[in-house]
Design a protein around this motif. Structure first.
Motif, PDB file in Angstrom:
ATOM      1  N   ALA A   1      32.324  37.625  34.845  1.00  0.00           N
ATOM      2  CA  ALA A   1      33.199  38.994  35.156  1.00  0.00           C
ATOM      3  C   ALA A   1      33.197  39.052  36.723  1.00  0.00           C
ATOM      4  CB  ALA A   1      32.972  40.069  34.545  1.00  0.00           C
ATOM      5  N   GLU A   2      31.862  38.868  37.389  1.00  0.00           N
ATOM      6  CA  GLU A   2      31.756  38.972  38.857  1.00  0.00           C
ATOM      7  C   GLU A   2      32.658  37.753  39.538  1.00  0.00           C
ATOM      8  OE1 GLU A   2      28.012  39.799  40.678  1.00  0.00           O
ATOM      9  OE2 GLU A   2      27.449  40.748  38.738  1.00  0.00           O
ATOM     10  N   ARG A   3      32.291  36.524  38.946  1.00  0.00           N
ATOM     11  CA  ARG A   3      33.074  35.603  39.506  1.00  0.00           C
ATOM     12  C   ARG A   3      34.734  35.750  39.520  1.00  0.00           C
ATOM     13  NH1 ARG A   3      31.507  32.331  43.151  1.00  0.00           N
ATOM     14  NH2 ARG A   3      29.859  31.515  41.661  1.00  0.00           N
ATOM     15  N   ARG A   4      35.095  36.067  38.338  1.00  0.00           N
ATOM     16  CA  ARG A   4      36.609  36.257  38.362  1.00  0.00           C
ATOM     17  C   ARG A   4      37.014  37.303  39.166  1.00  0.00           C
ATOM     18  NH1 ARG A   4      40.595  35.687  34.089  1.00  0.00           N
ATOM     19  NH2 ARG A   4      42.036  37.578  34.127  1.00  0.00           N
ATOM     20  N   GLU A   5      36.077  38.329  39.318  1.00  0.00           N
ATOM     21  CA  GLU A   5      36.734  39.418  40.427  1.00  0.00           C
ATOM     22  C   GLU A   5      36.560  38.885  41.898  1.00  0.00           C
ATOM     23  OE1 GLU A   5      38.218  42.654  42.051  1.00  0.00           O
ATOM     24  OE2 GLU A   5      38.266  42.172  40.183  1.00  0.00           O
ATOM     25  N   GLN A   6      35.765  38.026  42.281  1.00  0.00           N
ATOM     26  CA  GLN A   6      35.644  37.394  43.452  1.00  0.00           C
ATOM     27  C   GLN A   6      36.930  36.569  43.599  1.00  0.00           C
ATOM     28  OE1 GLN A   6      32.880  34.272  43.453  1.00  0.00           O
ATOM     29  NE2 GLN A   6      32.910  33.934  45.968  1.00  0.00           N
ATOM     30  N   ILE A   7      37.289  35.570  42.620  1.00  0.00           N
ATOM     31  CA  ILE A   7      38.461  34.835  42.617  1.00  0.00           C
ATOM     32  C   ILE A   7      39.919  35.673  42.705  1.00  0.00           C
ATOM     33  CG2 ILE A   7      39.868  33.404  41.540  1.00  0.00           C
ATOM     34  CD1 ILE A   7      37.303  32.118  40.115  1.00  0.00           C
ATOM     35  N   VAL A   8      39.784  36.746  42.112  1.00  0.00           N
ATOM     36  CA  VAL A   8      41.031  37.870  42.248  1.00  0.00           C
ATOM     37  C   VAL A   8      41.295  38.204  43.754  1.00  0.00           C
ATOM     38  CG1 VAL A   8      42.065  39.756  41.406  1.00  0.00           C
ATOM     39  CG2 VAL A   8      41.207  37.947  39.897  1.00  0.00           C
ATOM     40  N   ALA A   9      40.173  38.780  44.005  1.00  0.00           N
ATOM     41  CA  ALA A   9      40.034  39.286  45.387  1.00  0.00           C
ATOM     42  C   ALA A   9      40.418  38.459  46.563  1.00  0.00           C
ATOM     43  CB  ALA A   9      38.633  40.019  45.683  1.00  0.00           C
ATOM     44  N   ALA A  10      39.781  37.182  46.249  1.00  0.00           N
ATOM     45  CA  ALA A  10      40.289  36.097  47.351  1.00  0.00           C
ATOM     46  C   ALA A  10      41.618  35.774  47.273  1.00  0.00           C
ATOM     47  CB  ALA A  10      39.105  34.901  47.197  1.00  0.00           C
ATOM     48  N   ALA A  11      42.267  35.448  45.913  1.00  0.00           N
ATOM     49  CA  ALA A  11      43.478  35.167  45.886  1.00  0.00           C
ATOM     50  C   ALA A  11      44.417  36.323  46.413  1.00  0.00           C
ATOM     51  CB  ALA A  11      43.648  35.182  44.430  1.00  0.00           C
ATOM     52  N   THR A  12      43.986  37.569  46.269  1.00  0.00           N
ATOM     53  CA  THR A  12      44.739  38.648  46.628  1.00  0.00           C
ATOM     54  C   THR A  12      45.080  38.349  48.393  1.00  0.00           C
ATOM     55  OG1 THR A  12      44.004  40.190  45.143  1.00  0.00           O
ATOM     56  CG2 THR A  12      45.094  41.275  47.045  1.00  0.00           C
ATOM     57  N   ARG A  13      43.986  38.219  48.918  1.00  0.00           N
ATOM     58  CA  ARG A  13      43.855  38.084  50.480  1.00  0.00           C
ATOM     59  C   ARG A  13      44.966  36.784  50.800  1.00  0.00           C
ATOM     60  NH1 ARG A  13      38.661  39.032  49.440  1.00  0.00           N
ATOM     61  NH2 ARG A  13      38.063  36.971  49.792  1.00  0.00           N
ATOM     62  N   ALA A  14      44.750  35.858  50.146  1.00  0.00           N
ATOM     63  CA  ALA A  14      45.537  34.537  50.149  1.00  0.00           C
ATOM     64  C   ALA A  14      46.828  34.478  49.770  1.00  0.00           C
ATOM     65  CB  ALA A  14      44.893  33.198  49.319  1.00  0.00           C
ATOM     66  N   PHE A  15      47.184  35.108  48.997  1.00  0.00           N
ATOM     67  CA  PHE A  15      48.700  35.452  48.324  1.00  0.00           C
ATOM     68  C   PHE A  15      49.386  36.217  49.339  1.00  0.00           C
ATOM     69  CE2 PHE A  15      47.712  34.083  43.955  1.00  0.00           C
ATOM     70  CZ  PHE A  15      48.227  32.795  44.009  1.00  0.00           C
ATOM     71  N   ALA A  16      48.462  37.346  49.977  1.00  0.00           N
ATOM     72  CA  ALA A  16      49.179  38.220  50.842  1.00  0.00           C
ATOM     73  C   ALA A  16      49.671  37.613  52.109  1.00  0.00           C
ATOM     74  CB  ALA A  16      48.030  39.291  51.073  1.00  0.00           C
ATOM     75  N   THR A  17      49.169  36.510  52.327  1.00  0.00           N
ATOM     76  CA  THR A  17      49.488  36.109  53.987  1.00  0.00           C
ATOM     77  C   THR A  17      50.873  35.086  53.530  1.00  0.00           C
ATOM     78  OG1 THR A  17      47.211  35.646  54.352  1.00  0.00           O
ATOM     79  CG2 THR A  17      48.752  34.288  55.543  1.00  0.00           C
ATOM     80  N   GLU A  18      50.927  34.596  52.473  1.00  0.00           N
ATOM     81  CA  GLU A  18      52.204  33.625  52.533  1.00  0.00           C
ATOM     82  C   GLU A  18      53.164  33.869  51.200  1.00  0.00           C
ATOM     83  OE1 GLU A  18      53.544  31.566  54.855  1.00  0.00           O
ATOM     84  OE2 GLU A  18      51.837  32.199  56.338  1.00  0.00           O
ATOM     85  N   GLY A  19      52.632  34.517  50.211  1.00  0.00           N
ATOM     86  CA  GLY A  19      53.178  34.806  48.986  1.00  0.00           C
ATOM     87  C   GLY A  19      52.760  33.709  47.918  1.00  0.00           C
ATOM     88  N   PHE A  20      53.460  33.816  46.781  1.00  0.00           N
ATOM     89  CA  PHE A  20      53.145  32.868  45.826  1.00  0.00           C
ATOM     90  C   PHE A  20      53.540  31.452  45.774  1.00  0.00           C
ATOM     91  CE2 PHE A  20      54.205  30.530  41.560  1.00  0.00           C
ATOM     92  CZ  PHE A  20      53.124  30.921  41.070  1.00  0.00           C
ATOM     93  N   ALA A  21      54.696  31.061  46.504  1.00  0.00           N
ATOM     94  CA  ALA A  21      55.068  29.634  46.489  1.00  0.00           C
ATOM     95  C   ALA A  21      54.455  29.007  47.633  1.00  0.00           C
ATOM     96  CB  ALA A  21      56.622  29.571  46.748  1.00  0.00           C
ATOM     97  N   ALA A  22      54.171  29.558  48.698  1.00  0.00           N
ATOM     98  CA  ALA A  22      53.686  28.908  49.814  1.00  0.00           C
ATOM     99  C   ALA A  22      52.006  28.964  49.782  1.00  0.00           C
ATOM    100  CB  ALA A  22      53.906  29.430  51.098  1.00  0.00           C
ATOM    101  N   THR A  23      51.234  29.338  49.020  1.00  0.00           N
ATOM    102  CA  THR A  23      49.878  29.579  48.625  1.00  0.00           C
ATOM    103  C   THR A  23      49.357  28.633  47.795  1.00  0.00           C
ATOM    104  OG1 THR A  23      49.764  31.843  49.379  1.00  0.00           O
ATOM    105  CG2 THR A  23      47.833  30.950  48.396  1.00  0.00           C
ATOM    106  N   GLY A  24      48.397  27.498  48.078  1.00  0.00           N
ATOM    107  CA  GLY A  24      48.112  26.708  46.962  1.00  0.00           C
ATOM    108  C   GLY A  24      46.758  26.971  46.566  1.00  0.00           C
ATOM    109  N   LEU A  25      46.409  26.295  45.469  1.00  0.00           N
ATOM    110  CA  LEU A  25      45.175  26.604  44.761  1.00  0.00           C
ATOM    111  C   LEU A  25      43.788  26.395  45.589  1.00  0.00           C
ATOM    112  CD1 LEU A  25      45.733  25.975  41.166  1.00  0.00           C
ATOM    113  CD2 LEU A  25      45.528  28.263  41.984  1.00  0.00           C
ATOM    114  N   ASP A  26      44.238  25.093  46.449  1.00  0.00           N
ATOM    115  CA  ASP A  26      43.225  24.829  47.253  1.00  0.00           C
ATOM    116  C   ASP A  26      42.758  25.861  48.314  1.00  0.00           C
ATOM    117  OD1 ASP A  26      42.479  22.363  45.884  1.00  0.00           O
ATOM    118  OD2 ASP A  26      43.949  21.419  47.277  1.00  0.00           O
TER     119      ASP A  26
END
Length: 197
Positions: A12-37
């Protein structure tokens, strides 16, 4: 990247860490321009670990948007009486607590057809709440509907501008956002003076 020296987080903590990081990453460029790497790097994990928690980028993005909507909904709350001062305070508090999520929901998601329903649902709720209050202040039903559609847009854009300005004086921010909304209501109430022929 996760190394042997790092402690292993509970799922659960790892999942929350990933979601928080993904929020930051997606907020920069949106869905299409953000890669999983990029997301994995932001979270400090490998792509393999990311796939242990999420089947796809779409699955992860939906988890991010669910979290953003849940948090912002809790901050704004279901308040009787419509789009009240407390709701505006909650909107600002929600944006201050998660500025990346706020920007993601209201700047990127509306331009992403596959995910637009997240922003639309939130906007529809805000419009209904605004109409509940504005209809009591604006006697003309057409202008009340106009103001109810416009007031949430003004509030959201005012909060984004406040975030962009570096979040000056959070105590005064709510009064200023309410002032902008008040301008919409005042415009809807305005009855032009009859012109002389």
């Amino acid at each position: 990247m996760e190394t042997a020296a790092q402690p292993r987080l509970p799922r659960a903590e790892r999942r929350e860490q990933i979601v928080a990081a993904a929020t930051r990453a997606f907020a920069t460029e949106g869905f299409a321009a953000t890669g999983l790497d990029e997301i994995a790097a932001e979270a400090g994990i490998s792509r393999a670990i990311l796939y242990r928690h999420f089947e796809s980028k779409t699955d992860l993005y939906r988890a991010v948007l669910d979290r953003v909507c849940e948090r912002l909904g809790a901050a704004v709350g279901e308040r009787p009486g419509g789009f009240t001062d407390a709701a505006v305070d909650g909107l600002i508090a929600g944006a201050a607590a998660d500025p990346d999520g706020f920007r993601l929901l209201f700047q990127h998601v509306p331009r992403e057809p596959e995910f637009r329903d997240f922003a639309d649902r939130f906007g529809t709720g805000m419009t209904a709440a605004a109409h509940q209050q504005i209809a009591a202040l604006v006697p003309d039903p057409a202008w009340a509907r106009w103001a109810a559609k416009l007031a949430p847009v003004v509030a959201i854009e005012a909060v984004i501008a406040w975030l962009d300005a570096g979040r000056p004086d959070i105590d005064a921010a709510a009064d200023r956002v309410r002032g902008a909304i008040g301008g919409v209501v005042s415009a809807a109430q305005h009855r032009p003076e009859p012109t002389e022929a």
